[in-house]
Structure formats: structure tokens, C-alpha cells
Design a protein around this motif. Structure first.
Motif, short mmCIF file in Angstrom:
data_model
loop_
_atom_site.label_atom_id
_atom_site.label_comp_id
_atom_site.label_asym_id
_atom_site.label_seq_id
_atom_site.Cartn_x
_atom_site.Cartn_y
_atom_site.Cartn_z
N GLU A 62 0.83 -1.35 -0.05
CA GLU A 62 -0.06 -0.08 -0.24
C GLU A 62 0.82 1.28 -0.15
N ALA A 63 0.74 1.95 -1.11
CA ALA A 63 1.29 3.55 -1.10
C ALA A 63 0.03 4.32 -1.39
N SER A 64 0.38 5.51 -0.95
CA SER A 64 -0.58 6.76 -0.90
C SER A 64 -0.98 7.03 -2.17
N SER A 65 -2.46 7.09 -2.51
CA SER A 65 -2.71 7.57 -3.64
C SER A 65 -2.80 9.25 -3.61
N SER A 66 -3.04 9.69 -2.72
CA SER A 66 -3.00 11.13 -2.49
C SER A 66 -1.53 11.90 -2.36
N TYR A 67 -0.43 11.22 -1.84
CA TYR A 67 0.73 12.05 -1.88
C TYR A 67 1.95 11.18 -2.69
N SER A 68 2.33 11.54 -3.55
CA SER A 68 3.51 10.56 -4.54
C SER A 68 4.50 9.93 -3.85
N THR A 69 4.89 10.59 -2.90
CA THR A 69 6.22 9.62 -2.38
C THR A 69 5.83 9.13 -0.98
N ARG A 70 4.48 8.84 -0.67
CA ARG A 70 4.33 8.43 1.00
C ARG A 70 3.78 6.82 0.73
N ALA A 71 4.61 6.16 1.43
CA ALA A 71 3.90 4.84 1.54
C ALA A 71 3.40 4.44 3.03
N TYR A 72 2.42 3.61 3.14
CA TYR A 72 1.86 3.24 4.44
C TYR A 72 2.17 1.81 4.64
N ASP A 73 2.90 1.01 3.69
CA ASP A 73 3.09 -0.17 3.84
C ASP A 73 4.59 -0.35 2.88
N GLY A 74 5.65 -0.81 3.43
CA GLY A 74 6.72 -0.93 2.49
C GLY A 74 8.00 -1.85 3.00
N THR A 97 11.13 3.73 -3.89
CA THR A 97 9.99 4.26 -4.75
C THR A 97 9.56 5.41 -3.82
N ASP A 98 9.73 5.23 -2.49
CA ASP A 98 8.67 6.05 -1.48
C ASP A 98 9.47 6.35 -0.25
N TYR A 99 8.73 6.82 0.65
CA TYR A 99 9.18 7.17 2.11
C TYR A 99 8.07 6.58 3.09
N MET A 100 8.39 5.93 4.13
CA MET A 100 7.46 5.27 5.08
C MET A 100 6.64 6.35 5.83
N TYR A 101 5.57 6.33 5.86
CA TYR A 101 4.66 7.51 6.52
C TYR A 101 4.34 6.75 8.02
N PRO A 102 3.65 5.92 8.24
CA PRO A 102 2.96 5.80 9.63
C PRO A 102 4.22 6.13 10.62
N THR A 103 3.73 6.78 11.65
CA THR A 103 4.88 7.17 12.71
C THR A 103 4.86 5.96 13.74
N ILE A 104 3.92 4.88 13.59
CA ILE A 104 4.14 3.80 14.46
C ILE A 104 4.80 2.81 13.93
N SER A 105 5.39 2.98 12.57
CA SER A 105 6.01 1.88 11.87
C SER A 105 7.55 1.98 12.26
N PRO A 106 8.31 0.93 12.44
CA PRO A 106 9.76 0.91 12.80
C PRO A 106 10.42 1.62 11.45
N LEU A 107 9.98 1.71 10.34
CA LEU A 107 10.60 2.33 9.08
C LEU A 107 10.10 3.71 8.94
N HIS A 108 9.67 4.40 10.09
CA HIS A 108 8.98 5.57 9.88
C HIS A 108 10.05 6.50 9.18
N ASN A 109 9.72 7.29 7.97
CA ASN A 109 10.53 8.44 7.45
C ASN A 109 11.78 7.53 6.58
N ASP A 110 11.96 6.21 6.65
CA ASP A 110 13.01 5.40 5.99
C ASP A 110 12.43 5.36 4.49
#
Length: 186
Positions: A62-74, A97-110
């Protein structure tokens, strides 16, 4: 990340080569709030001339359909030169392809691979700065609570001296040093 080594029943129709792949879930979509890893054994590159990690991957995350470089899963690749004590994101040629968005993710901002590859793609990571080191790799995947998809599948992980279709002096990964399956990150 990688629930098991086997023949994919979900995601890609078949392995890139042979019959087996590593995947987030070989039999269906990954779970929400997943964090899982696949860690290789140590490879001593000193004197062997291995300069690239080459692998094939297929993904539908799952990548964001609203923000071109935002990922919800990755997922991304990390490298360690101290037997897994510390890790650094390893960026493949061409980048993620993207940057991880959810702040609860261990990959946040990676940086991460996310979205849909639609086919097996080759990824190449330059290891020239590590040619005198003992290294290990960790593939990691994280998801938020919503919109679960087939996930990330890996095949033909090799260390090679040069970039070409036929690995020279290749070291193949068949068994990981460690795999953590479906550990929630909340």
C-alpha cells in the motif's frame, strides 16, 4: 519479512527462477501492523571481489494515492558491518519508490519500496565501500493497520563481482540467519 521459503500461492504467479521465493506471506495478504525481517548470514567480502548485491523482487504494498512519495506499507534493505549490532539503509541503484509514513512503523521516514511492481524487477546495490568488510543484510517490511496486499517477494539473492545476468563468483542466499515473522509493532 519473510514468512517462509517456498512456492508462492499469492502475489507473483511464479518465482523469478526455479520454484521458491522468500515472501511476506506465500498464501495470501500480509497482516496489518506487521513488522518482519529476513537477515542473511555474514559474508566476508575481503579478497573475494564481490561488489554488488543483486536480487529480483516482486511487490504489491500500500502506497498513498494522494501523496506521490508516501507509503503506508513498504520494505527496504539494510546492511551491517558489525554482525547486526547496528544497521544502515542500503540504497539500491535507482533508489526506492517512497518514504514510509506511519509514525508507528519501525521504518518511519525511511526510504522503502512500495506500490505495485507488476512484474519481477532486478535490484542492484553497490557494495564497493564494503569490499574489505564482513557484512550481513536485513530485508525489513512494515505495514499499517489498513489495506493489506500480497506483499514483498524476493528471489535469486546473489553477491557478484560484476553486474550481468550470469553471476561470477556468486554467493547465493538459500537459508537466512534469522527471520522474524509477523511481529506486531504496536
Amino acid at each position: 519479512l519473510f514468512r517462509s521459503w517456498g512456492s508462492p500461492q499469492a502475489g507473483p504467479a511464479a518465482a523469478y527462477s526455479g520454484a521458491h521465493v522468500w515472501g511476506t506471506n506465500l498464501f495470501g495478504n500480509y497482516a496489518g501492523l506487521s513488522y518482519c525481517t529476513l537477515t542473511t548470514p555474514d559474508y566476508d567480502l575481503n579478497g573475494f571481489g564481490f561488489q554488488y548485491l543483486v536480487f529480483y523482487h516482486w511487490y504489491d504494498m500500500e502506497a498513498s494515492s494522494s501523496y506521490s512519495t508516501r507509503a503506508y506499507d513498504g520494505g527496504n534493505i539494510q546492511i551491517s558491518t558489525d554482525r547486526g549490532e547496528t544497521w544502515t539503509v542500503l540504497t539500491p541503484m535507482g533508489g526506492y519508490t517512497d518514504y514510509m509514513y506511519p509514525t508507528i512503523s519501525p521504518l518511519h521516514n525511511d526510504p522503502v519500496f512500495s506500490g505495485t511492481s507488476n512484474t519481477w524487477r532486478r535490484a542492484i546495490c553497490d557494495l564497493s565501500e564494503f569490499v574489505n568488510d564482513s557484512i550481513r543484510f536485513r530485508f525489513q517490511f512494515s505495514s499499517d493497520a489498513n489495506t493489506n496486499r500480497p506483499g514483498w517477494f524476493l528471489d535469486d539473492l546473489t553477491l557478484v563481482a560484476g553486474i550481468n545476468e550470469t553471476p561470477v563468483n556468486a554467493a547465493m542466499l538459500e537459508e537466512p540467519a534469522d527471520s522474524e515473522i509477523g511481529r506486531a509493532h504496536v
